[in-house]
Motif scaffolding. Structure first.
Motif, PDB file in Angstrom:
ATOM      1  N   ALA A  26      41.923  36.273 -55.498  1.00 17.14           N
ATOM      2  CA  ALA A  26      42.395  35.289 -54.526  1.00 17.14           C
ATOM      3  C   ALA A  26      41.249  34.540 -53.871  1.00 17.14           C
ATOM      4  O   ALA A  26      41.272  34.286 -52.693  1.00 17.14           O
ATOM      5  N   VAL A  27      40.209  34.210 -54.610  1.00 20.53           N
ATOM      6  CA  VAL A  27      39.026  33.679 -53.972  1.00 20.53           C
ATOM      7  C   VAL A  27      38.705  32.231 -54.294  1.00 20.53           C
ATOM      8  O   VAL A  27      37.844  31.649 -53.652  1.00 20.53           O
ATOM      9  N   HIS A  60      49.415  27.716 -46.717  1.00 16.97           N
ATOM     10  CA  HIS A  60      49.131  28.837 -45.824  1.00 16.97           C
ATOM     11  C   HIS A  60      47.899  29.624 -46.262  1.00 16.97           C
ATOM     12  O   HIS A  60      47.579  30.652 -45.677  1.00 16.97           O
ATOM     13  N   GLY A  61      47.221  29.142 -47.308  1.00 20.39           N
ATOM     14  CA  GLY A  61      46.011  29.810 -47.774  1.00 20.39           C
ATOM     15  C   GLY A  61      46.266  30.920 -48.771  1.00 20.39           C
ATOM     16  O   GLY A  61      45.343  31.635 -49.157  1.00 20.39           O
ATOM     17  N   GLY A  62      47.501  31.096 -49.198  1.00 22.43           N
ATOM     18  CA  GLY A  62      47.836  32.182 -50.106  1.00 22.43           C
ATOM     19  C   GLY A  62      47.854  31.747 -51.559  1.00 22.43           C
ATOM     20  O   GLY A  62      47.865  30.558 -51.880  1.00 22.43           O
ATOM     21  N   LEU A  63      47.867  32.736 -52.452  1.00 23.75           N
ATOM     22  CA  LEU A  63      48.017  32.484 -53.881  1.00 23.75           C
ATOM     23  C   LEU A  63      49.304  33.137 -54.355  1.00 23.75           C
ATOM     24  O   LEU A  63      49.681  34.208 -53.878  1.00 23.75           O
ATOM     25  N   SER A  64      49.974  32.508 -55.300  1.00 25.83           N
ATOM     26  CA  SER A  64      51.248  33.000 -55.785  1.00 25.83           C
ATOM     27  C   SER A  64      51.060  34.235 -56.660  1.00 25.83           C
ATOM     28  O   SER A  64      49.955  34.524 -57.134  1.00 25.83           O
ATOM     29  N   GLU A  65      52.149  34.934 -56.897  1.00 21.99           N
ATOM     30  CA  GLU A  65      52.107  36.110 -57.764  1.00 21.99           C
ATOM     31  C   GLU A  65      51.657  35.717 -59.165  1.00 21.99           C
ATOM     32  O   GLU A  65      50.897  36.436 -59.809  1.00 21.99           O
ATOM     33  N   GLN A  66      52.115  34.556 -59.641  1.00 24.22           N
ATOM     34  CA  GLN A  66      51.723  34.095 -60.964  1.00 24.22           C
ATOM     35  C   GLN A  66      50.220  33.831 -61.035  1.00 24.22           C
ATOM     36  O   GLN A  66      49.561  34.190 -62.010  1.00 24.22           O
ATOM     37  N   LYS A 190      45.989  36.494 -48.592  1.00 30.86           N
ATOM     38  CA  LYS A 190      45.809  35.241 -47.872  1.00 30.86           C
ATOM     39  C   LYS A 190      44.324  34.967 -47.689  1.00 30.86           C
ATOM     40  O   LYS A 190      43.572  35.818 -47.229  1.00 30.86           O
ATOM     41  N   LEU A 191      43.935  33.767 -48.050  1.00 31.95           N
ATOM     42  CA  LEU A 191      42.558  33.329 -47.854  1.00 31.95           C
ATOM     43  C   LEU A 191      42.415  32.889 -46.405  1.00 31.95           C
ATOM     44  O   LEU A 191      43.056  31.945 -45.961  1.00 31.95           O
ATOM     45  N   VAL A 192      41.555  33.576 -45.627  1.00 36.65           N
ATOM     46  CA  VAL A 192      41.480  33.323 -44.186  1.00 36.65           C
ATOM     47  C   VAL A 192      40.213  32.583 -43.771  1.00 36.65           C
ATOM     48  O   VAL A 192      40.077  32.216 -42.599  1.00 36.65           O
ATOM     49  N   THR A 194      35.683  31.609 -44.717  1.00 35.49           N
ATOM     50  CA  THR A 194      34.445  31.917 -45.417  1.00 35.49           C
ATOM     51  C   THR A 194      33.450  32.528 -44.445  1.00 35.49           C
ATOM     52  O   THR A 194      33.567  32.358 -43.228  1.00 35.49           O
ATOM     53  N   GLU A 195      32.469  33.257 -44.996  1.00 33.22           N
ATOM     54  CA  GLU A 195      31.451  33.905 -44.181  1.00 33.22           C
ATOM     55  C   GLU A 195      30.189  34.040 -45.032  1.00 33.22           C
ATOM     56  O   GLU A 195      30.271  34.155 -46.266  1.00 33.22           O
ATOM     57  N   VAL A 196      29.043  34.032 -44.390  1.00 38.71           N
ATOM     58  CA  VAL A 196      27.778  34.174 -45.101  1.00 38.71           C
ATOM     59  C   VAL A 196      27.318  35.620 -45.040  1.00 38.71           C
ATOM     60  O   VAL A 196      27.188  36.204 -43.963  1.00 38.71           O
ATOM     61  N   LEU A 197      27.109  36.225 -46.210  1.00 41.54           N
ATOM     62  CA  LEU A 197      26.631  37.604 -46.315  1.00 41.54           C
ATOM     63  C   LEU A 197      25.338  37.604 -47.116  1.00 41.54           C
ATOM     64  O   LEU A 197      25.325  37.182 -48.268  1.00 41.54           O
ATOM     65  N   GLY A 198      24.265  38.090 -46.510  1.00 44.07           N
ATOM     66  CA  GLY A 198      22.999  38.143 -47.221  1.00 44.07           C
ATOM     67  C   GLY A 198      22.531  36.800 -47.725  1.00 44.07           C
ATOM     68  O   GLY A 198      21.924  36.708 -48.800  1.00 44.07           O
ATOM     69  N   GLY A 199      22.829  35.751 -46.963  1.00 44.78           N
ATOM     70  CA  GLY A 199      22.417  34.417 -47.369  1.00 44.78           C
ATOM     71  C   GLY A 199      23.296  33.762 -48.409  1.00 44.78           C
ATOM     72  O   GLY A 199      22.997  32.659 -48.875  1.00 44.78           O
ATOM     73  N   ARG A 200      24.417  34.422 -48.776  1.00 46.06           N
ATOM     74  CA  ARG A 200      25.316  33.883 -49.792  1.00 46.06           C
ATOM     75  C   ARG A 200      26.695  33.703 -49.165  1.00 46.06           C
ATOM     76  O   ARG A 200      27.173  34.547 -48.416  1.00 46.06           O
ATOM     77  N   GLU A 201      27.341  32.594 -49.522  1.00 45.94           N
ATOM     78  CA  GLU A 201      28.653  32.301 -48.958  1.00 45.94           C
ATOM     79  C   GLU A 201      29.735  33.100 -49.674  1.00 45.94           C
ATOM     80  O   GLU A 201      29.712  33.244 -50.899  1.00 45.94           O
ATOM     81  N   ALA A 202      30.657  33.625 -48.899  1.00 43.65           N
ATOM     82  CA  ALA A 202      31.720  34.458 -49.465  1.00 43.65           C
ATOM     83  C   ALA A 202      33.073  34.045 -48.902  1.00 43.65           C
ATOM     84  O   ALA A 202      33.192  33.655 -47.736  1.00 43.65           O
ATOM     85  N   TRP A 203      34.103  34.142 -49.757  1.00 42.72           N
ATOM     86  CA  TRP A 203      35.472  33.976 -49.299  1.00 42.72           C
ATOM     87  C   TRP A 203      35.889  35.247 -48.561  1.00 42.72           C
ATOM     88  O   TRP A 203      35.490  36.344 -48.931  1.00 42.72           O
ATOM     89  N   VAL A 204      36.727  35.086 -47.544  1.00 44.46           N
ATOM     90  CA  VAL A 204      37.279  36.227 -46.812  1.00 44.46           C
ATOM     91  C   VAL A 204      38.784  36.242 -47.057  1.00 44.46           C
ATOM     92  O   VAL A 204      39.476  35.258 -46.784  1.00 44.46           O
ATOM     93  N   ILE A 205      39.291  37.360 -47.602  1.00 42.85           N
ATOM     94  CA  ILE A 205      40.701  37.451 -48.004  1.00 42.85           C
ATOM     95  C   ILE A 205      41.336  38.696 -47.404  1.00 42.85           C
ATOM     96  O   ILE A 205      40.761  39.780 -47.454  1.00 42.85           O
ATOM     97  N   ASP A 206      42.513  38.533 -46.818  1.00 42.56           N
ATOM     98  CA  ASP A 206      43.279  39.664 -46.304  1.00 42.56           C
ATOM     99  C   ASP A 206      44.384  40.033 -47.285  1.00 42.56           C
ATOM    100  O   ASP A 206      44.955  39.162 -47.960  1.00 42.56           O
ATOM    101  N   GLY A 207      44.696  41.319 -47.349  1.00 40.67           N
ATOM    102  CA  GLY A 207      45.801  41.800 -48.162  1.00 40.67           C
ATOM    103  C   GLY A 207      46.705  42.695 -47.343  1.00 40.67           C
ATOM    104  O   GLY A 207      46.235  43.663 -46.733  1.00 40.67           O
TER     105      GLY A 207
END
Length: 324
Positions: A26-27, A60-66, A190-192, A194-207
């Protein structure tokens, strides 16, 4: 009893990792093509990039089951690739465990440090320190004997024994793939942000558990008891961090063991040699009870360091024989 609860904790942790595999898909958004893959390494398997997949989230930032099901194949391929590449590495693993009293105060602390390597397709952990002190010669000899037994067993393995072992390993891998597909169906993602971790950008996703989920495997029946958040590296589409928590009591067996609400596992991974993502730090908080009698409250952390490429031609020697 301690062995039972430790085994249960491992199962819960593996389930959390499976959760991460499912949520990893979901990223991606329309500005990030699915063709992005881990850097190419000679002789390493390549997951199908599936460049034509539509990875656009809904309003809403979500991805479908498909979308989840289509992307799962790519994400599972990346994880399998990491696992295969891990076999080429030795590393140091340090486990620290704090046993707590009823008030949450530390009663005792124990630390063990291992050298981890792959021998004949089997991951082997050699204990090298207790409480950050080298092993006594007697214990060191026992560890050397354990390693030698593994070497002797594999050297003398018959064709039939090897075939049975490989068939079992393949069955375990297939069961793992089936289980992760269950995870993909068990949660709404749900994709909520982005955040930077160790100098690299990351998607933040809740389940969060999906209402009405019906498991097909008995191992998946407790998935609705967990929820979590993961951070996915945008460039490599790899798991960078996870935080998974039990939101209800989880029972294993016929009241053999229970993990209580609030049990939590957090994992951080790091990019190694520009080719693979491997664990760097794990913390956990375990609140459990075995056979409705003895309770266990444990906090702990595992650290992983000194990843080094292991050449198949390298000679396994005793710790006392190794030269700087």
């Amino acid at each position: 009893m301690k062995t039972q609860i430790q085994s249960f904790a491992v199962s819960a942790f593996l389930s959390c990792l499976a959760f991460c595999l499912a949520v990893c898909v979901a990223v991606a958004q329309e500005d990030h093509p699915a063709a992005s893959a881990a850097p190419t390494v000679d002789a390493a398997p390549k997951p199908d990039p599936s460049p034509k997949l539509d990875l656009t989230p809904d309003v809403h930032g979500g991805l479908s089951e498909q979308q989840m099901q289509e992307l799962f194949r790519v994400v599972a391929g990346k994880d399998e690739e990491n696992q295969k590449r891990l076999r080429d590495y030795t590393y140091i693993e340090r486990n620290e465990e704090h046993k707590l009293d009823g008030e949450g105060q530390t009663k005792s602390t124990e630390a063990k440090t291992y050298e981890v390597m792959e021998l004949y397709g089997e991951q082997v952990r050699r204990l090298i320190e207790k409480d950050d002190k080298p092993l006594p010669e007697k214990d060191k000899a026992k560890e050397e004997e354990k390693i030698q037994k593994i070497l002797d067993k594999r050297k003398n393995e018959s064709d039939d024994e090897r075939k049975k072992r490989e068939e079992k390993e393949e069955k375990d891998r297939e069961d793992g793939r089936k289980f992760v597909r269950e995870v993909a169906d068990a949660y709404n993602f749900k994709l909520v942000g982005t955040e930077v971790l160790g100098g690299r950008e990351a998607w933040v996703i809740d389940g969060e558990p999906r209402p009405g989920f019906e498991p097909h495997m008995k191992e998946a029946k407790f998935l609705p008891k967990f929820h979590g958040r993961v951070w996915i590296d945008k460039e490599d589409l790899q798991l960078a961090r996870m935080d998974v928590e039990a939101i209800d009591t989880v029972s294993i067996g016929w009241v053999l063991a229970r993990i209580h609400k609030g049990t939590r596992v957090m994992l951080e991974q790091t990019r190694v040699n520009e080719e693979v993502w491997l664990p760097r730090h794990v913390t956990f908080k375990l609140d459990a009870r075995v056979a409705l009698l003895k309770g266990y409250k444990i906090d702990g952390e595992d650290t992983f360091r000194d990843y080094k490429k292991f050449r198949t031609s390298a000679k396994i020697v005793g710790l006392g024989d190794a030269k700087p």
